[in-house]
Design a protein around this motif. Structure first.
Motif, PDB file in Angstrom:
ATOM      1  N   GLU A  89      -7.880   0.638  -2.761  1.00 11.56           N
ATOM      2  CA  GLU A  89      -7.893  -0.450  -1.526  1.00 11.56           C
ATOM      3  C   GLU A  89      -5.902  -0.323  -1.605  1.00 11.56           C
ATOM      4  O   GLU A  89      -5.407   0.096  -0.374  1.00 11.56           O
ATOM      5  N   ARG A 141      -3.834  10.094  10.179  1.00 20.24           N
ATOM      6  CA  ARG A 141      -4.826   9.251   9.998  1.00 20.24           C
ATOM      7  C   ARG A 141      -4.386   8.231   9.123  1.00 20.24           C
ATOM      8  O   ARG A 141      -4.808   7.071   9.473  1.00 20.24           O
ATOM      9  N   LEU A 142      -3.249   8.110   8.375  1.00 17.74           N
ATOM     10  CA  LEU A 142      -2.776   7.820   7.600  1.00 17.74           C
ATOM     11  C   LEU A 142      -2.120   6.798   7.818  1.00 17.74           C
ATOM     12  O   LEU A 142      -1.767   5.529   7.247  1.00 17.74           O
ATOM     13  N   ASP A 162      -8.059   7.581  -5.234  1.00 15.75           N
ATOM     14  CA  ASP A 162      -7.970   6.911  -4.392  1.00 15.75           C
ATOM     15  C   ASP A 162      -8.354   5.350  -4.659  1.00 15.75           C
ATOM     16  O   ASP A 162      -8.827   5.068  -5.748  1.00 15.75           O
ATOM     17  N   GLY A 183       0.994  -1.574   0.201  1.00 16.76           N
ATOM     18  CA  GLY A 183      -0.382   0.904  -0.063  1.00 16.76           C
ATOM     19  C   GLY A 183       1.129   1.166  -0.042  1.00 16.76           C
ATOM     20  O   GLY A 183       1.782   1.266   0.198  1.00 16.76           O
ATOM     21  N   ARG A 225      -2.251   5.186  10.689  1.00 16.62           N
ATOM     22  CA  ARG A 225      -3.198   4.434  11.136  1.00 16.62           C
ATOM     23  C   ARG A 225      -3.612   3.224  10.282  1.00 16.62           C
ATOM     24  O   ARG A 225      -4.033   2.096  10.321  1.00 16.62           O
ATOM     25  N   GLN A 226      -3.595   3.068   9.332  1.00  8.99           N
ATOM     26  CA  GLN A 226      -3.622   2.413   7.795  1.00  8.99           C
ATOM     27  C   GLN A 226      -2.996   1.307   7.666  1.00  8.99           C
ATOM     28  O   GLN A 226      -3.274   0.467   7.154  1.00  8.99           O
ATOM     29  N   ARG A 227      -1.004   2.149   8.447  1.00  8.65           N
ATOM     30  CA  ARG A 227      -0.104   0.914   8.016  1.00  8.65           C
ATOM     31  C   ARG A 227       0.410   0.516   6.578  1.00  8.65           C
ATOM     32  O   ARG A 227       0.920  -0.468   5.441  1.00  8.65           O
ATOM     33  N   PRO A 228       0.693   1.526   5.666  1.00 12.31           N
ATOM     34  CA  PRO A 228       0.906   2.056   4.006  1.00 12.31           C
ATOM     35  C   PRO A 228       2.349   1.644   4.503  1.00 12.31           C
ATOM     36  O   PRO A 228       2.517   1.887   5.325  1.00 12.31           O
ATOM     37  N   ALA A 264       0.487   5.652   0.648  1.00 17.62           N
ATOM     38  CA  ALA A 264      -0.226   6.594   1.118  1.00 17.62           C
ATOM     39  C   ALA A 264       0.532   8.272   0.529  1.00 17.62           C
ATOM     40  O   ALA A 264       1.572   8.391   0.113  1.00 17.62           O
ATOM     41  N   LEU A 287      -3.975   5.817  -0.927  1.00 21.34           N
ATOM     42  CA  LEU A 287      -4.778   5.930   0.027  1.00 21.34           C
ATOM     43  C   LEU A 287      -4.094   7.278  -0.237  1.00 21.34           C
ATOM     44  O   LEU A 287      -3.008   7.850  -0.235  1.00 21.34           O
TER      45      LEU A 287
END
Length: 120
Positions: free
Chosen positions: A51, A77-78, A49, A32, A80-83, A34, A54
């Motif tokens: 899956e 916030r980004l 955007d 992923g 927390r998505q662990r890119p 970001a 981000l």
């Protein structure tokens, strides 16, 4: 997480440079990516955007001064998505050293690994 600061003359140029870097076959593929883009799209965004991608946009303004709170909230916030990778498109390079210093300080020093800047 590898983090690249991207500079360039316009939001569209920075976005295109990030898109090219993401698609570069010599760059290791990751789960992923970001992207934080300073500046609004010109109406024809290159990045969309998904899956695995981000994207967050921040209104133009100095990310280390006036935009510090917005940048901090967006970045948290980004994260927390662990890119696997992060690109930050910066509108003006005047305070790039300050932004780099801020991203190298706690708590981000444990999360981000700043790589060489990308100039569009």
């Amino acid at each position: 997480m590898p983090t690249v600061l991207v500079t360039g003359p316009s939001a569209a140029a920075r976005e295109a440079a990030i898109a090219h870097a993401i698609e570069d076959p010599s760059t290791p593929r990751s789960d992923g990516v970001a992207v934080i883009l300073e500046g609004l799209s010109d109406g024809n965004p290159v990045l969309q955007d998904s899956e695995k991608l981000l994207i967050s946009r921040i209104a133009p303004g100095c990310l280390c001064c006036a935009g510090n709170l917005v940048m901090r909230v967006t970045l948290n916030r980004l994260l927390r998505q662990r890119p696997a990778r992060l690109f930050i498109g910066v509108a003006a390079s005047a305070h790039l050293d300050q932004l780099r210093s801020w991203l190298s300080s706690a708590p981000y020093d444990q999360l981000l690994a700043l790589t060489p800047d990308l100039h569009s």
